[in-house]
Enzyme design. Structure first.
Site, PDB file in Angstrom:
ATOM      1  N   SER A 144      13.575  -8.699  10.007  1.00  0.00           N
ATOM      2  CA  SER A 144      13.679  -7.886   8.819  1.00  0.00           C
ATOM      3  C   SER A 144      13.180  -8.746   7.664  1.00  0.00           C
ATOM      4  CB  SER A 144      15.157  -7.509   8.631  1.00  0.00           C
ATOM      5  OG  SER A 144      15.357  -6.860   7.403  1.00  0.00           O
ATOM      6  N   LYS A 169      10.121  -5.415  10.450  1.00  0.00           N
ATOM      7  CA  LYS A 169      10.699  -4.392   9.568  1.00  0.00           C
ATOM      8  C   LYS A 169      10.474  -4.837   8.131  1.00  0.00           C
ATOM      9  CE  LYS A 169      15.586  -3.685   8.590  1.00  0.00           C
ATOM     10  NZ  LYS A 169      16.882  -3.358   9.224  1.00  0.00           N
ATOM     11  N   LYS A 171      11.168  -4.264   4.183  1.00  0.00           N
ATOM     12  CA  LYS A 171      12.031  -3.606   3.211  1.00  0.00           C
ATOM     13  C   LYS A 171      11.142  -2.986   2.137  1.00  0.00           C
ATOM     14  CE  LYS A 171      16.189  -4.845   4.721  1.00  0.00           C
ATOM     15  NZ  LYS A 171      17.267  -3.879   5.029  1.00  0.00           N
ATOM     16  N   ASP A 196      12.474  -0.143   6.011  1.00  0.00           N
ATOM     17  CA  ASP A 196      13.885   0.130   5.714  1.00  0.00           C
ATOM     18  C   ASP A 196      14.020   0.311   4.211  1.00  0.00           C
ATOM     19  OD1 ASP A 196      16.613   0.340   5.550  1.00  0.00           O
ATOM     20  OD2 ASP A 196      17.060  -1.597   6.493  1.00  0.00           O
ATOM     21  N   GLU A 221      13.729   3.673   8.303  1.00  0.00           N
ATOM     22  CA  GLU A 221      15.183   3.476   8.328  1.00  0.00           C
ATOM     23  C   GLU A 221      15.804   3.887   6.995  1.00  0.00           C
ATOM     24  OE1 GLU A 221      16.126  -0.473   9.686  1.00  0.00           O
ATOM     25  OE2 GLU A 221      18.212  -0.359   9.038  1.00  0.00           O
ATOM     26  N   ASP A 246      21.090   4.118   9.348  1.00  0.00           N
ATOM     27  CA  ASP A 246      21.861   2.869   9.328  1.00  0.00           C
ATOM     28  C   ASP A 246      23.148   3.151   8.530  1.00  0.00           C
ATOM     29  OD1 ASP A 246      22.943   0.375   8.675  1.00  0.00           O
ATOM     30  OD2 ASP A 246      21.089  -0.531   7.991  1.00  0.00           O
ATOM     31  N   LYS A 270      25.297  -1.037  14.059  1.00  0.00           N
ATOM     32  CA  LYS A 270      25.857  -2.300  13.579  1.00  0.00           C
ATOM     33  C   LYS A 270      27.326  -2.247  13.946  1.00  0.00           C
ATOM     34  CE  LYS A 270      22.704  -3.103   9.722  1.00  0.00           C
ATOM     35  NZ  LYS A 270      22.450  -2.918   8.272  1.00  0.00           N
ATOM     36  N   GLY A 298      21.569  -5.885  11.845  1.00  0.00           N
ATOM     37  CA  GLY A 298      22.196  -7.147  11.451  1.00  0.00           C
ATOM     38  C   GLY A 298      22.561  -7.126   9.984  1.00  0.00           C
TER      39      GLY A 298
HETATM   40  O1  OSB Z   1      19.825  -2.506   6.005  1.00  0.00           O
HETATM   41  O2  OSB Z   1      19.622  -3.545   7.813  1.00  0.00           O
HETATM   42  C1  OSB Z   1      19.910  -3.543   6.628  1.00  0.00           C
HETATM   43  C2  OSB Z   1      20.677  -7.117   5.489  1.00  0.00           C
HETATM   44  C3  OSB Z   1      21.668  -6.888   4.568  1.00  0.00           C
HETATM   45  C4  OSB Z   1      22.047  -5.604   4.299  1.00  0.00           C
HETATM   46  C5  OSB Z   1      21.429  -4.521   4.957  1.00  0.00           C
HETATM   47  C6  OSB Z   1      20.453  -4.756   5.909  1.00  0.00           C
HETATM   48  C7  OSB Z   1      20.045  -6.067   6.150  1.00  0.00           C
HETATM   49  C8  OSB Z   1      18.964  -6.439   7.044  1.00  0.00           C
HETATM   50  C9  OSB Z   1      19.038  -7.813   7.639  1.00  0.00           C
HETATM   51  O3  OSB Z   1      17.997  -5.740   7.251  1.00  0.00           O
HETATM   52  C10 OSB Z   1      18.907  -7.849   9.098  1.00  0.00           C
HETATM   53  C11 OSB Z   1      19.308  -9.199   9.649  1.00  0.00           C
HETATM   54  O4  OSB Z   1      20.513  -9.520   9.718  1.00  0.00           O
HETATM   55  O5  OSB Z   1      18.414  -9.945  10.053  1.00  0.00           O
HETATM   56 MG    MG Z   2      19.106  -0.996   7.296  1.00  0.00          MG
END
Ligand code: OSB
Ligand code: MG
Length: 377
Positions: A144, A169, A171, A196, A221, A246, A270, A298
């Site tokens: 991510s 992924k 953001k 995401d 996402e 999510d 999660k 995660g």
């Molecule tokens: O939306 O998946 C998410 C991290 C913090 C809060 C929300 C998210 C995330 C990540 C990190 O995408 C994923 C990781 O732990 O590598």
């Molecule tokens: Mg997410």
């Protein structure tokens, strides 16, 4: 003659709740803000000389979901643990019933439930994955990538593809979406890409989200609100690209409603967001029954939460690469003795002992512990 039980119920003798702070290697930016450090509650439950561990995935501020670190510390230490310490519990699934009367607070309750799963698996001398019904030597992993300038993101994508990660992924947020996708897809025509949005769009952005159909994304996402399922169903009907939920999935009931209304065609599980392993297994099974693939999300977990996530990811319907990348991407030093590192896009399942299969680096943990609360029978 009566049959001997497999093993007697576990009595929770002692609980220790810490507040831990780990600096991040680099700040992590998503649509809702930037994280500079990881602040989290870490729970240890003890029974008969055994220990089970888990961490909470809530943030200090209620900007991912509504739970907060301070609220979870108080709820768990003042309400949940006093109700459990000294009690005998035969199976971790019983905690789901035990907690059924509590509204929301799924992250706080997940931490307690997950620590008990670890303890219970250890009491049976089994890896957590076996106790959960999974089986694998390693699981497929993606990364991510937080929001950064486009040239930096291109470098990050190249670096992680070179390292063998199976999915990238990205953001996104308004103003940092289609231009980013044009650049990344242009440079990496074959890459397994997803985005995401962490809830930053509304149905008014339908045209923009539909334009993402041109970039061969595996899924989008959580584009819409954290507390919505209905609008996601409306959006899914207008897109070719699959949606993945999510934030909206905090319970198995949410998962069922999302699946029944075709609000998503992929699901992010999660365990730390959904009330624990028993709920995560229910969500997993519901998705499997409807042939909807899941993957493991995660929350920048330390080695304890990461180990839980990896064990859960061995269940068969985890059919897409999960966010269980190398811990060294986030932390200079972890609170466990082992290193959770990927190779060739695979994260080995930690099996350095029963349960979650990792052990605490106690001296280092003490040095990053801000606060400690204890309860004893
Ligand atoms: O939306 O998946 C998410 C991290 C913090 C809060 C929300 C998210 C995330 C990540 C990190 O995408 C994923 C990781 O732990 O590598
Ligand atoms: Mg997410």
């Amino acid at each position: 003659m009566t049959a001997q039980p497999l093993r007697p119920a576990l009595r929770i003798d002692h609980a220790e709740l810490r507040l831990v702070r780990l600096p991040l290697v680099t700040p992590f930016t998503i649509a809702t803000g930037t994280m500079h450090e990881k602040l989290f509650p870490l729970l240890t439950l003890r029974s008969d000389g055994l220990e089970g561990h888990a961490e909470g995935v809530m943030d200090p501020l209620p900007d991912y979901l509504e739970e907060t670190t301070a609220g979870a510390m108080a709820f768990v230490s003042d309400v949940v643990l006093p109700g459990l310490i000294g009690r005998r519990i035969a199976h971790p699934r019983l905690l789901q019933q035990e907690f059924a009367g509590w509204r929301s607070n799924r992250m706080a309750l997940a931490m307690v439930e997950m620590a008990f799963w670890d303890l219970w698996a250890k009491s049976l001398d089994l890896p957590l994955m076996t106790a959960l019904g999974g089986q694998a030597e390693a699981v497929e992993v993606g990364v991510s990538l937080g929001i950064r300038a486009i040239p930096e993101t291109l470098d990050q994508v190249a670096l992680h593809l070179d390292q063998g990660y199976r999915r990238i992924k990205l953001k996104v947020r308004p103003g940092h979406d289609l231009s980013l996708l044009r650049a990344v897809r242009g440079a990496f025509p074959e890459a397994h890409l997803t985005v995401d949005a962490n809830c930053c769009y509304t149905l008014a952005d339908t045209a923009l989200l539909a334009a993402m159909d041109d970039f061969a994304l595996d899924y989008i996402e959580q584009p819409l609100a954290w507390d919505d399922i209905h609008d996601h169903a409306t959006l899914q009907a207008r897109l070719r690209t699959a949606l993945c939920l999510d934030e909206s999935i905090k319970t198995p009931a949410h998962a069922r409603k999302a699946l029944q209304s075709d609000a998503c065609r992929v699901m992010n599980i999660k365990v730390g967001r959904s009330g624990g392993h028993a709920a995560a297994l229910q969500i997993h099974d519901l998705c499997a029954a409807l042939d909807v693939p899941v993957w493991c999300g995660g929350m920048l977990e330390s080695g304890i939460g990461r180990a839980h996530n990896i064990h859960l990811s061995t269940l068969p319907n985890f059919r897409k690469p999960g966010d269980v990348s190398s811990a060294s991407r986030y932390f200079h030093r972890d609170i466990i003795e082992q290193k959770l590192e990927t190779a060739g896009g695979l994260m080995p399942v930690p099996l350095h002992g029963p349960g979650i299969g990792v052990t605490l680096d106690r001296d280092f943990l003490d040095s990053v512990t801000l606060e400690r609360r204890e309860g004893r029978a």
